[in-house]
Design an enzyme around this catalytic site. Structure first.
Site, PDB file in Angstrom:
ATOM      1  N   CYS A  66       0.841  -1.211   0.000  1.00 47.71           N
ATOM      2  CA  CYS A  66       0.000   0.000   0.000  1.00 47.71           C
ATOM      3  C   CYS A  66       0.875   1.259   0.000  1.00 47.71           C
ATOM      4  O   CYS A  66       1.688   1.468   0.905  1.00 47.71           O
ATOM      5  CB  CYS A  66      -0.913  -0.027   1.225  1.00 47.71           C
ATOM      6  SG  CYS A  66      -1.578   1.580   1.714  1.00 47.71           S
ATOM      7  N   CYS A  85      -3.812   6.057 -14.057  1.00 49.11           N
ATOM      8  CA  CYS A  85      -4.871   5.132 -13.600  1.00 49.11           C
ATOM      9  C   CYS A  85      -4.998   3.925 -14.539  1.00 49.11           C
ATOM     10  O   CYS A  85      -5.292   4.070 -15.728  1.00 49.11           O
ATOM     11  CB  CYS A  85      -6.185   5.901 -13.515  1.00 49.11           C
ATOM     12  SG  CYS A  85      -7.656   4.865 -13.445  1.00 49.11           S
ATOM     13  N   CYS A 134      -8.491   3.490 -16.060  1.00 50.71           N
ATOM     14  CA  CYS A 134      -8.718   4.462 -17.137  1.00 50.71           C
ATOM     15  C   CYS A 134      -8.100   3.967 -18.444  1.00 50.71           C
ATOM     16  O   CYS A 134      -8.690   4.106 -19.526  1.00 50.71           O
ATOM     17  CB  CYS A 134      -8.128   5.821 -16.767  1.00 50.71           C
ATOM     18  SG  CYS A 134      -8.728   6.498 -15.206  1.00 50.71           S
ATOM     19  N   CYS A 151       0.491   3.456   3.058  1.00 48.42           N
ATOM     20  CA  CYS A 151       1.175   2.855   4.212  1.00 48.42           C
ATOM     21  C   CYS A 151       2.674   3.122   4.144  1.00 48.42           C
ATOM     22  O   CYS A 151       3.316   3.409   5.164  1.00 48.42           O
ATOM     23  CB  CYS A 151       0.917   1.352   4.262  1.00 48.42           C
ATOM     24  SG  CYS A 151      -0.826   0.878   4.273  1.00 48.42           S
TER      25      CYS A 151
END
Length: 495
Positions: free
Chosen positions: A57, A404, A407, A60
């Site tokens: 992550c 993205c 996308c 994180c």
């Protein structure tokens, strides 16, 4: 002794580096918990902050060094722990963790509350320090009082006639309810408040000493003691005329029209120099106090990323003089073009133009495409009005981000949709890079891609598209929602 060979020296240096790396890895003040030891370890601590994370992550990873630093600073006061949810799914599932990082405060082994404080080391330290011990510190002498209010944050101090005071009981309830965000103390010796004008039971809000100014009172008094009354009182006065905006309090100051002076704010090493410019902002602000605008000063280096994102200002645009911006709660942005003069006259002219609605809004926009003849039209902030708010056109608008993955997967399908509807003069298939252009406030874009249908004649009522993203799904949707019958290729399709 024989001289060491080059090979041997390299091997020794490598072993030394590996040993040092292992020492660094082992040197952590964050407790690492798992399914096998979570329950009994958490129960050993009165107060514990736990981060539930996943190694992959990004959020994180950015939090990790701040969290580690906070754990070191809080060592001996309150402990910080972490749980890797990729290998401890039982514990993470038990506490309903469905996003990363999730931070929770545990008290005596029980899940007490979600942590919703800052994600910086200093912010975590400040927030968690308020979680430990009593919600209000008992003061017994003038020395106690002076030490408590000599703080980087504001202080809320109650003065009461004795331990049995009903007002003290109300104050302690309020301090318990608001301990996450404010510092509270109390005394049952009314004489401690004499130097602050306290002669009977009262509560004082005392602003941080570094922010003392001749332009406003540094101490504000109230005789209201209930939680609701104190919450209102603190909210109205805690920031004052021109607070110090930081990463830790920025969320508390959101949702308001705010002017910020960005410069080399440094209250640790240069209080006098910092207040030199702050006082000049405050002097001008006092002339406009009847208007609805809030003011703050901030360190421009701390907010460099935000200035780049919101105002397209890089380090080369930062000068020694303060940079002045305004951002309204609706999202409108303005930059003072004139240099900030020490007499404050340039800032005064800027504010006069702002309140007279004479300023040109700052809009972050890519250049308007010279050629926009493709099947999917490119929308930027500077052509949004012309392209999307054209009252005679239906518009299907995708907000995307270049990085993205979803996308990128959508792009060929979206292009095919544009090609199928290229002969329809009543509808526009369009896309906008939401990272490079300001998105109008009525469009709620929280992730990518986000797609809206904007009907002709109803430009103030964009509809979020929530259907599937195959070409036929879009066409089925548009057949139902379009103002006019669709034209696919050269054939008109009736609804």
């Amino acid at each position: 002794p024989y001289p060491m060979s080059t090979m041997g020296l390299r091997r020794l240096l490598l072993l030394f580096a590996m040993a040092q790396q292992n020492v660094l890895i082992a040197a952590t003040d964050v407790l690492e918990l798992g399914d096998s030891d979570f329950e009994y370890t958490v129960a050993e601590h009165d107060t514990l902050l736990v981060e539930f994370f996943a190694p992959w992550c990004g959020h994180c990873q950015r939090l990790a060094p701040e969290y580690e630093t906070a754990a070191t600073k809080l060592k001996g006061k309150v402990y910080l722990a972490k749980v890797d949810c990729t290998v401890n799914s039982e514990t993470c599932g038990r506490f309903g963790v469905n996003g990363y990082p999730t931070l929770k405060i545990f008290r005596n082994g029980e899940d007490s509350a979600a942590y919703d404080g800052p994600r910086t080391a200093d912010g975590i330290v400040s927030y968690m320090t308020k979680q430990v011990g009593p919600s209000s510190v008992a003061l017994h002498s003038e020395g106690d009082l002076d030490a408590f209010i000599n703080n980087f944050e504001a202080s809320v101090v109650g003065f009461f006639s004795g331990e049995e005071s009903t007002q003290l009981a109300e104050f302690l309830k309020a301090s318990s309810a608001m301990r996450d965000n404010h510092r509270f103390a109390h005394t049952t010796d009314l004489s401690l408040g004499l130097k602050h004008g306290v002669e009977s039971e009262a509560v004082l809000l005392i602003r941080p000493p570094r922010l003392n100014s001749k332009f406003e009172d540094s101490v504000i008094k109230t005789t209201a003691f209930s939680t609701a009354s104190l919450r209102q009182f603190i909210g109205d006065h805690v920031f004052g005329l021109c607070p110090h905006l930081t990463a830790e309090n920025r969320d508390d100051m959101s949702g308001r029209d705010l002017l910020v002076a960005y410069y080399d704010v440094d209250y640790l090493h240069n209080i006098k120099g910092t207040n030199y410019w702050r006082n000049r902002v405050m002097k001008v602000a006092t002339k406009f106090q009847s208007q609805e605008l809030n003011y703050a000063v901030a360190n421009r280096a701390e907010f460099q990323d935000e200035l780049k994102e919101a105002f397209n200002l890089g380090p080369s645009d930062m000068q020694e003089l303060p940079l002045i911006t305004i951002r309204t709660k609706e999202g409108n942005k303005y930059i003072m073009q004139e240099e900030f003069t020490p007499d404050g006259k340039s800032l005064e002219r800027f504010l006069e133009d702002y309140f007279a609605d004479k300023l040109k809004r700052h809009i972050k926009s890519e250049a308007v495409p010279q050629n926009n003849n493709g099947p999917v039209k490119v929308v930027v902030a500077d052509n949004f009005e012309e392209m999307v708010n054209n009252p005679s056109k239906d518009v299907l608008l995708e907000f995307y981000a270049p990085w993205c993955g979803h996308c990128k997967s959508l792009e060929p399908k979206y292009t095919e949709l544009g090609e199928k509807l290229s002969a329809d003069d009543n509808i526009i298939i369009a896309k906008m890079d939401a990272t490079a252009n300001d998105v109008p406030s009525m469009y709620d874009v929280q992730g990518f891609p986000t797609i809206f249908f904007v009907p002709a004649g109803q430009k103030d009522q964009p509809q979020k598209y929530t259907g599937d993203r195959e070409v036929n799904d879009f066409i089925s949707y548009l057949k139902k929602e379009a103002t006019h019958p669709l034209v696919l290729g050269t054939t008109r399709e009736d609804l």
